[in-house]
Scaffold this active site. Structure first.
Site, mmCIF file in Angstrom:
data_model
loop_
_atom_site.group_PDB
_atom_site.id
_atom_site.type_symbol
_atom_site.label_atom_id
_atom_site.label_comp_id
_atom_site.label_asym_id
_atom_site.label_seq_id
_atom_site.Cartn_x
_atom_site.Cartn_y
_atom_site.Cartn_z
ATOM 1 N N GLU A 198 0.824 -1.222 0.000
ATOM 2 C CA GLU A 198 0.000 0.000 0.000
ATOM 3 C C GLU A 198 0.854 1.266 0.000
ATOM 4 O O GLU A 198 0.698 2.152 0.849
ATOM 5 C CB GLU A 198 -0.973 -0.017 1.185
ATOM 6 C CG GLU A 198 -2.018 -1.096 1.039
ATOM 7 C CD GLU A 198 -3.167 -1.005 2.038
ATOM 8 O OE1 GLU A 198 -2.994 -0.369 3.083
ATOM 9 O OE2 GLU A 198 -4.236 -1.564 1.752
ATOM 10 N N GLU A 385 -5.492 -8.344 -1.255
ATOM 11 C CA GLU A 385 -6.216 -8.179 0.018
ATOM 12 C C GLU A 385 -7.660 -7.850 -0.313
ATOM 13 O O GLU A 385 -7.911 -7.019 -1.191
ATOM 14 C CB GLU A 385 -5.665 -7.012 0.861
ATOM 15 C CG GLU A 385 -4.348 -7.269 1.516
ATOM 16 C CD GLU A 385 -3.900 -6.112 2.412
ATOM 17 O OE1 GLU A 385 -4.759 -5.403 2.953
ATOM 18 O OE2 GLU A 385 -2.681 -5.942 2.536
HETATM 19 P P1 P53 Z 1 -7.404 -3.080 9.195
HETATM 20 C C1 P53 Z 1 -6.706 1.519 5.615
HETATM 21 C C2 P53 Z 1 -7.546 1.398 4.510
HETATM 22 C C3 P53 Z 1 -7.440 0.302 3.674
HETATM 23 C C4 P53 Z 1 -6.472 -0.656 3.931
HETATM 24 O O1 P53 Z 1 -7.080 -3.000 7.644
HETATM 25 C C5 P53 Z 1 -5.627 -0.524 5.007
HETATM 26 C C6 P53 Z 1 -5.742 0.562 5.859
HETATM 27 C C7 P53 Z 1 -4.846 0.707 7.051
HETATM 28 O O2 P53 Z 1 -5.531 0.281 8.199
HETATM 29 O O3 P53 Z 1 -4.632 -1.408 5.298
HETATM 30 C C8 P53 Z 1 -4.557 -2.689 4.723
HETATM 31 O O4 P53 Z 1 -6.455 -4.057 9.771
HETATM 32 C C9 P53 Z 1 -3.216 -3.245 5.140
HETATM 33 C C10 P53 Z 1 -3.318 -4.360 6.151
HETATM 34 C C11 P53 Z 1 -4.533 -4.170 7.008
HETATM 35 C C12 P53 Z 1 -5.762 -4.293 6.125
HETATM 36 O O5 P53 Z 1 -5.724 -3.346 5.078
HETATM 37 O O6 P53 Z 1 -7.212 -1.696 9.682
HETATM 38 O O7 P53 Z 1 -2.415 -3.643 4.049
HETATM 39 O O8 P53 Z 1 -2.115 -4.403 6.860
HETATM 40 O O9 P53 Z 1 -4.614 -5.057 8.072
HETATM 41 C C13 P53 Z 1 -7.075 -4.152 6.862
HETATM 42 O O10 P53 Z 1 -8.820 -3.557 9.281
#
Ligand code: P53
Length: 486
Positions: A198, A385
């Site tokens: 990211e 993801e």
């Molecule tokens: P969490 C923000 C918006 C979209 C993705 O996020 C993001 C974030 C940062 O929080 O991060 C990615 O755990 C990231 C992962 C993360 C996952 O999305 O806040 O690559 O490390 O865990 C989900 O629910």
């Protein structure tokens, strides 16, 4: 058959959110080791000692270490990433469960500070190298292809303290040393790599009213990362021509809330600044035309050399990978209907529903993103993801009925199938947090994503015992039927 036989079905995790063992076998610290837990309404805090020797903490989002301060761990705070879900000691059991689901690919990251604890050692830490060798070997033996993120928000803390957060050119050569070590070490074991997770978050999540100084640092930080990424692509190809190396973008599908031309232009700037800026540099090997306009808006003057521009040209990525959780509606109009969540995610879109953390549920936005990006770059794509963070309930008999998660995945897989039918070269899908882990944004355990439940809780308690949710059996069936039986 929409998904080909060699489609990479799988799941994803990141070192700092799952491994735990934060101070084991010579590992150095990283930002998450000094970051507390938060909730949907309360930010995670970074702990440090200020120049006068006082204990302090500041919100993690937008954090910058004040002059003369040192990061520090305090006895009276809870740091959820210290233990994670202890993947470090459970990886064999976890990989066996992934194998049982029929995984073809598992995305994980290497913790830089396990390999170079402070980032500046001449020799890598053997125990760190051994750990990942064991994990990759275990995956290969299970018939699972590793997809390795080289950097997942975890710069060695010693470097951040000394040089700021990617605010020094020195980072490029330190990252080069690290990637050269791991490309050599895991040659033949790992073929798929991502340079920076990211990468676009640095500019994408800047508040709209931020100062020019914030923009200056964000664009400079990104420039050094672009050059580091381009160097890694070249080094990776030299060491093993079989290597496939990708960029990784936080994919948010932006929509204008109204048809006011001001909103249309505002939406365009969200795409340019938040999404295209990084993908364009990493896929096309040069800064796009609109970059000059973006820099000018905030009086940004960058340290960019001729040599840097050459590196960018030579180091374009082999594939475009991205995360996708949500779309976001934006407007220039007065609007009190901001989405409340753990970060600012625009204004409420009346046509969509939202997760308990304020993330818009929008499978169609995924198809839109896939088709738009494929046309722009014509490179293989992977969704690395995607998932629903939700509260799970464990029934008395230990079962977990996570139908909401199954519905979320079903809808997104259906949209991916349509994109493939439309000609998009989508080669893989690794769902986020296939094993429950610590949330990056809030530090919570109860924001769960997994097919596999982990008995670990926000107060630090739990046995770390793994169990299968209903979605576990469902995803197994999806993989076995190559995405037909949803
Ligand atoms: P969490 C923000 C918006 C979209 C993705 O996020 C993001 C974030 C940062 O929080 O991060 C990615 O755990 C990231 C992962 C993360 C996952 O999305 O806040 O690559 O490390 O865990 C989900 O629910």
């Amino acid at each position: 058959m929409k998904f080909s036989e060699d489609f990479y079905w799988g799941g994803a995790v990141a070192a700092n959110q799952c491994e735990g063992a934060w101070n084991v076998d010579g590992r150095g610290m990283t930002r998450t080791d000094v970051t507390t837990g938060g909730t949907v309404n309360t930010p995670r805090m970074v702990t440090f000692i200020d120049k006068d020797g006082n204990k302090q903490k500041l919100p993690n989002h937008g954090f910058k270490l004040p002059e003369g301060a040192h990061f520090a761990v305090f006895d009276d705070e809870l740091y959820p990433n210290h233990d994670g879900i202890d993947f470090y000691h459970h990886y064999k059991e976890d990989i066996a469960l992934l194998k049982e689901m029929g995984f073809k690919m598992f995305r994980l990251s290497i913790s830089w500070s396990r390999i170079y604890p402070t980032g500046e050692e001449d020799k890598p830490n053997q125990a760190g190298l051994d750990f990942y060798r064991n994990v990759f070997t275990e995956l290969r033996n299970a018939g699972i292809e590793p997809l390795v993120s080289i950097w997942h928000f975890d710069t060695p803390l010693a470097l951040e303290e000394k040089y700021g957060d990617w605010l020094d050119r020195k980072y490029i050569s330190l990252y080069e040393k690290y990637v050269t070590t791991i490309f050599n070490e895991y040659k033949g074991l790992v073929k798929y790599w991502l340079t920076f997770n990211e990468i676009n978050n640095t500019v994408n999540f800047i508040p709209d009213d931020a100062s020019d100084e914030v923009y200056q640092e964000a664009y400079q930080h990104l420039h050094y990362q672009f050059v580091a990424s381009a160097r890694a692509v070249q080094i990776g190809h030299q060491i093993d021509p079989e290597n496939k190396i990708g960029c990784m973008i936080c994919g948010i599908t932006y929509y204008p809330l109204t048809s006011d031309p001001e909103d249309i232009l505002f939406n365009r700037s969200k795409w340019e600044k938040g999404i295209f800026y990084c993908g364009d540099v990493q896929c096309k090997g040069k800064y796009p035309t609109y970059a000059k306009r973006l820099w000018k808006e905030h009086n940004v003057k960058l340290d960019i050399t001729e040599q840097d521009l050459e590196e960018l040209k030579k180091g374009t990525v082999d594939m475009y990978t991205f995360s996708y959780y949500m779309s976001q509606a934006v407007t220039t109009h007065e609007n009190d209907d901001a989405v409340s969540g753990n970060m600012s995610f625009g204004v409420r879109n009346p046509y969509l529903e939202y997760s308990d953390w304020g993330w818009a549920l929008d499978p169609k936005g995924l198809r839109y993103y896939l088709e738009m990006i494929y046309d722009r770059y014509e490179k293989p794509l992977m969704v690395v993801e995607n998932g629903l963070g939700a509260y799970d309930t464990v029934e008395e008999d230990g079962s977990i009925h996570d139908n909401y998660r199954i519905e979320y995945y079903r809808a997104h897989i259906e949209e991916m199938a349509k994109a493939i039918e439309d000609g998009v070269d989508l080669i893989g899908y690794t769902t986020w947090g296939c094993i429950d882990l610590v949330s990056a944004g809030t530090g919570e355990m109860r924001k769960r994503y997994g097919f596999i439940y982990v008995d670990k809780h926000d107060d630090g308690s739990g046995t770390m015992k793994r169990s299968r949710k209903d979605s576990f059996y469902w995803y197994k069936k999806v993989i076995a039927s190559q995405g037909e039986d949803l």
